[in-house]
Enzyme design. Structure first.
Site, mmCIF file in Angstrom:
data_model
loop_
_atom_site.group_PDB
_atom_site.id
_atom_site.type_symbol
_atom_site.label_atom_id
_atom_site.label_comp_id
_atom_site.label_asym_id
_atom_site.label_seq_id
_atom_site.Cartn_x
_atom_site.Cartn_y
_atom_site.Cartn_z
ATOM 1 N N HIS A 175 0.836 -1.187 0.000
ATOM 2 C CA HIS A 175 0.000 0.000 0.000
ATOM 3 C C HIS A 175 0.876 1.243 0.000
ATOM 4 C CE1 HIS A 175 -3.219 2.659 1.129
ATOM 5 N NE2 HIS A 175 -4.065 1.667 1.104
ATOM 6 N N HIS B 25 -1.829 3.784 11.300
ATOM 7 C CA HIS B 25 -0.574 4.515 11.327
ATOM 8 C C HIS B 25 -0.578 5.696 12.296
ATOM 9 C CE1 HIS B 25 -2.773 6.835 8.274
ATOM 10 N NE2 HIS B 25 -1.939 7.815 8.475
ATOM 11 N N GLU C 299 -3.445 15.491 9.956
ATOM 12 C CA GLU C 299 -4.354 15.248 8.830
ATOM 13 C C GLU C 299 -5.777 15.679 9.160
ATOM 14 O OE1 GLU C 299 -4.161 11.050 8.388
ATOM 15 O OE2 GLU C 299 -2.090 11.039 7.692
ATOM 16 N N HIS D 294 -6.793 14.031 12.704
ATOM 17 C CA HIS D 294 -5.826 13.176 13.381
ATOM 18 C C HIS D 294 -4.515 13.944 13.389
ATOM 19 C CE1 HIS D 294 -8.558 10.101 11.263
ATOM 20 N NE2 HIS D 294 -8.974 10.223 12.507
ATOM 21 N N HIS E 213 -4.499 6.313 14.196
ATOM 22 C CA HIS E 213 -5.790 6.211 13.518
ATOM 23 C C HIS E 213 -5.699 5.146 12.435
ATOM 24 C CE1 HIS E 213 -3.389 9.209 11.395
ATOM 25 N NE2 HIS E 213 -4.049 8.909 10.299
HETATM 26 FE FE FE2 Z 1 -3.837 9.053 8.140
#
Ligand code: FE2
Length: 445
Positions: free
Chosen positions: A300, A343, A349, A376, A382
């Site tokens: 990813h 992460h 964010e 976050h 999160h």
């Molecule tokens: Fe994130």
């Protein structure tokens, strides 16, 4: 989705294509001087005015300026008087209520008041200080009334506008842009403009998100090994063609300056630019033209692979702001957990949703909905909610297309400080952490 290659959003408007190009546009033939053949008077006896969006000494490839040929120069205006917009806040942001807690909001509730674009702005969070060209603020807007004879200009930063519902008519000194959901627009620092709703019938919602960037102007990210094509391509960015209104009357210019608002009276319509040229102007972009790059084998990639625009900081590789989108795309990776991973990271964010369902937040029924948002902050954990993890870790990894979905992030290297209004709002979700509460231990020895 089938997209027309025709760039005009409406028959009345024509746009100039290309990111950062030195455009030239005239609403009357011959209004733009050619060379210095008529140095004493501009054509049509217009006033010449330069607008600089960078310091004079900025390197040539980063120097931003436009020349405007207008009926009256901008210096013709009444005295500045204090003005207030109670919910449109600015730096420095009050950290007294700051906590690391993850936050999520429902959409801004509709109000019975008939507000204009400026009156309908509510600040959610921000960062940065008055002493540096650094930081940003996140605002929501919801409004139903045209600005009439009122115009706005912002000395503090550029505005990245991300509509979620309803079309907008952006009237600017440089000409008009029509903007709808799935598109974005950037109005650079200092440009005079007004925003009106289009076809607003009773019951229509006109709302969206704004990033006010105090830092260096947004630009396209470097592509590195991706090469010369991909992500947001320069040709898909559109600037307005010159259009002017020669009108005298009672007009008002609202100026945002160091976080405070001022009004000044004008006796002429400020959108009186008959011709302009340069590389500093408002622009728009349709996210449906974004060329998505992603894994076609396994694992990813980081969300930076979806960066549309970036505002750098003084530190190499550390952005002041990244604007990132999660558009419709194929998921084809094998042997991989497909939704975004759990992460914690340096960047803070803020995430919003324009349409559909975000692939990491499919559970929790109504938790993250179009018009809503989540925050976050730096190093705060999160990731996918419990229902999404259960489903994603058991599903068959055949190719899947995510359709009719558009989420985005305003990602900052500074911590976002939520405003008191956002923390106390009726639309803040008090139970956001519950979406991870059912993540049980799956450990098998
Ligand atoms: Fe994130």
């Amino acid at each position: 989705m089938t997209l027309s290659l025709k760039k005009e959003k409406s028959a009345e408007l024509t746009y100039l294509s290309g990111f950062g190009n030195h455009h030239h546009s005239e609403a009357l033939p011959g209004a733009l001087p050619v060379g210095q053949n008529s140095p004493q008077k501009a054509p049509y006896d217009l006033y010449a005015e330069q607008l600089n969006g960078s310091s004079f000494l900025a390197a040539r490839h980063e120097n931003l300026r436009s020349w405007l040929y207008r009926i009256k120069p901008s210096v013709v205006h009444g005295k500045y008087e204090p003005y207030s917009l109670d919910n449109f806040l600015s730096r420095p942001f009050d950290k007294s209520n700051l906590s690391p807690e993850q936050l999520r909001w429902d959409p801004l509730p509709e109000t019975n008041e008939t507000l204009t674009f400026l009156e309908g702005i509510v600040t959610v969070a921000g960062n940065g200080s008055d002493s540096s060209v650094r930081g940003s603020a996140i605002h929501l807007y919801s409004f139903s009334r045209a600005m009439g004879n009122q115009y706005f200009t912002n000395s503090d930063g550029e505005l990245l506008i991300v509509p979620q519902a309803g079309d907008l008519h952006i009237k600017s000194e440089f000409g008009s842009l029509v903007l709808g959901p799935w598109e974005i627009a950037v109005i650079p620092r200092g440009i005079k403009f007004a925003i009106d709703p289009i076809n607003n019938k009773s019951g229509d919602i006109t709302r969206g998100y704004i990033l006010e960037n105090y830092g260096p102007p947004l630009k396209l990210p470097h592509l590195g090994p991706i090469g010369s094509n991909g992500l947001a391509n320069p040709r898909d960015f559109l600037a307005p063609s010159a259009a002017f209104t020669d009108e005298e009357g009672h007009f008002e210019l609202i100026t945002k300056f160091e976080g405070k608002f001022f009004k000044s009276a004008l006796k002429h319509n400020p959108c009186d630019v008959v011709a302009w040229h340069g590389n500093y102007y408002p622009y728009k972009y349709d996210t449906r033209y974004f060329c998505v790059i992603n894994s076609v084998s396994f694992d990813h990639p980081d969300p930076s692979i979806f960066t549309v625009l970036t505002s750098p900081s003084e530190l190499p590789g550390v952005s002041n702001i990244d604007f990132v989108i999660f558009p419709p795309r194929w998921l084809v990776a094998e042997n991989s957990f497909r939704p975004p991973y759990y992460h914690r990271n340096l960047m803070s964010e803020y995430m919003g949703l324009i349409a559909g369902v975000y692939d990491a937040k499919q559970g929790g029924k109504g938790g993250f909905v179009p018009g809503g948002g989540s925050l976050h902050n730096c190093m705060i954990a999160h990731g996918p909610d419990g229902d999404t993890f259960e489903k994603a870790s058991e599903t068959n990894l055949t190719p899947v297309k995510l359709e009719n979905t558009l989420a985005f992030m305003f990602e900052s290297s500074l911590v976002y400080v939520p405003t008191k209004a956002a923390l106390d709002a009726a639309f803040v979700q008090g139970n956001y952490q519950n979406c991870w509460a059912n993540l049980k231990s799956r450990f098998k020895k």
